[in-house]
Scaffold this active site. Structure first.
Site, mmCIF file in Angstrom:
data_model
loop_
_atom_site.group_PDB
_atom_site.id
_atom_site.type_symbol
_atom_site.label_atom_id
_atom_site.label_comp_id
_atom_site.label_asym_id
_atom_site.label_seq_id
_atom_site.Cartn_x
_atom_site.Cartn_y
_atom_site.Cartn_z
ATOM 1 N N GLY A 45 13.883 23.714 -27.116
ATOM 2 C CA GLY A 45 13.787 22.500 -27.911
ATOM 3 C C GLY A 45 14.770 21.464 -27.398
ATOM 4 O O GLY A 45 15.803 21.821 -26.818
ATOM 5 N N GLN A 50 20.060 14.134 -27.774
ATOM 6 C CA GLN A 50 20.678 14.961 -26.728
ATOM 7 C C GLN A 50 20.548 14.351 -25.332
ATOM 8 O O GLN A 50 21.176 14.828 -24.391
ATOM 9 C CB GLN A 50 20.056 16.365 -26.711
ATOM 10 C CG GLN A 50 20.399 17.167 -27.955
ATOM 11 C CD GLN A 50 19.827 18.564 -27.845
ATOM 12 O OE1 GLN A 50 18.665 18.783 -28.131
ATOM 13 N NE2 GLN A 50 20.644 19.509 -27.405
ATOM 14 N N CYS A 92 22.648 25.931 -28.235
ATOM 15 C CA CYS A 92 22.234 24.531 -28.154
ATOM 16 C C CYS A 92 22.590 24.000 -26.769
ATOM 17 O O CYS A 92 23.673 24.285 -26.265
ATOM 18 C CB CYS A 92 22.971 23.732 -29.236
ATOM 19 S SG CYS A 92 22.590 21.974 -29.206
ATOM 20 N N LEU A 93 21.671 23.254 -26.178
ATOM 21 C CA LEU A 93 21.937 22.716 -24.831
ATOM 22 C C LEU A 93 23.139 21.775 -24.831
ATOM 23 O O LEU A 93 23.751 21.555 -23.787
ATOM 24 C CB LEU A 93 20.697 21.983 -24.300
ATOM 25 C CG LEU A 93 19.453 22.849 -24.079
ATOM 26 C CD1 LEU A 93 18.267 21.983 -23.663
ATOM 27 C CD2 LEU A 93 19.712 23.936 -23.037
ATOM 28 N N HIS A 134 16.668 23.546 -36.271
ATOM 29 C CA HIS A 134 17.687 23.138 -35.302
ATOM 30 C C HIS A 134 17.437 21.706 -34.811
ATOM 31 O O HIS A 134 18.359 20.891 -34.758
ATOM 32 C CB HIS A 134 17.680 24.127 -34.130
ATOM 33 C CG HIS A 134 18.726 23.868 -33.088
ATOM 34 N ND1 HIS A 134 19.796 24.709 -32.878
ATOM 35 C CD2 HIS A 134 18.868 22.858 -32.205
ATOM 36 C CE1 HIS A 134 20.542 24.219 -31.895
ATOM 37 N NE2 HIS A 134 20.003 23.095 -31.465
ATOM 38 N N GLU A 135 16.179 21.412 -34.464
ATOM 39 C CA GLU A 135 15.871 20.092 -33.892
ATOM 40 C C GLU A 135 15.900 18.991 -34.958
ATOM 41 O O GLU A 135 16.395 17.897 -34.692
ATOM 42 C CB GLU A 135 14.536 20.106 -33.152
ATOM 43 C CG GLU A 135 14.464 21.102 -31.984
ATOM 44 C CD GLU A 135 15.637 21.013 -31.005
ATOM 45 O OE1 GLU A 135 16.162 19.903 -30.784
ATOM 46 O OE2 GLU A 135 16.041 22.062 -30.474
ATOM 47 N N HIS A 138 19.385 17.958 -35.504
ATOM 48 C CA HIS A 138 19.890 17.032 -34.482
ATOM 49 C C HIS A 138 19.598 15.577 -34.852
ATOM 50 O O HIS A 138 20.422 14.691 -34.633
ATOM 51 C CB HIS A 138 19.208 17.309 -33.126
ATOM 52 C CG HIS A 138 19.929 18.297 -32.268
ATOM 53 N ND1 HIS A 138 21.235 18.137 -31.862
ATOM 54 C CD2 HIS A 138 19.515 19.454 -31.702
ATOM 55 C CE1 HIS A 138 21.593 19.161 -31.094
ATOM 56 N NE2 HIS A 138 20.562 19.988 -30.984
#
Ligand code: NI
Length: 169
Positions: A45, A50, A92-93, A134-135, A138
């Site tokens: 994702g 990000q 998480c990236l 999660h997304e 963000h």
């Protein structure tokens, strides 16, 4: 085009993103770039903040590119309901190399618009439910470490501060 991924500490990750208003060719290009960026980073994702773009937009593919039909674009997603709870490792990236057991709903229903602006609702379970949470977090300026214990969170923040100082972040 592959964008550099913004890391924890950058303020764009902690503010409320703006709604997507224009469903045009620029948005299609941005979505294509977000998938390319996500696959290059081996993520499941990626949210627009990000890559430094404060828009209510994210892409998800829990098959990491194996199943093109499962590519999901969520514009202006809104969670409608959550059921159950599962504790599983999450990462998480924007916080590379930190994976922590994080509680999330087991089953999540959301409403969103696709890349053309068409509204849909969808229910996800397991990893997909986790990605939904999660997304969308963000897009509301939240990171997964806000869902873990305070001691663990403070320890991650300390390590990140050290890496920033050392120029390794
Ligand atoms: Ni993330």
């Amino acid at each position: 085009m592959i964008y550099p991924i913004v890391k924890y500490g950058n303020e764009v990750l902690e503010k409320q993103a703006k709604p997507v208003v224009d469903f045009d060719a620029n948005l299609e290009k941005l979505v294509a770039d977000m998938f390319e960026t996500m696959y290059a980073a081996n993520g499941v994702g990626l949210a627009a903040p990000q890559i430094g773009i404060s828009l209510h937009l994210c892409v998800i593919d829990t098959t990491t590119g194996e199943e093109p039909r499962d590519k999901l674009v969520l514009a202006n997603p809104e969670i409608l309901s959550m059921e159950g709870e599962i504790l599983q490792e999450e990462g998480c990236l924007s916080l590379p190399d930190f994976r922590v057991k994080t509680p999330r709903a087991e089953r999540v229903t959301l409403r969103a618009q696709d890349v053309h602006g068409k509204e849909f609702t969808m229910t996800g379970e397991g990893l997909l439910a986790r990605a939904f949470c999660h997304e969308t977090d963000h897009l509301n300026g939240k990171l997964f470490i806000q869902h873990i214990g305070r001691l663990k969170r403070e320890s991650i923040k300390r390590k990140v501060r050290k890496m920033i100082k050392a120029g390794d972040w």
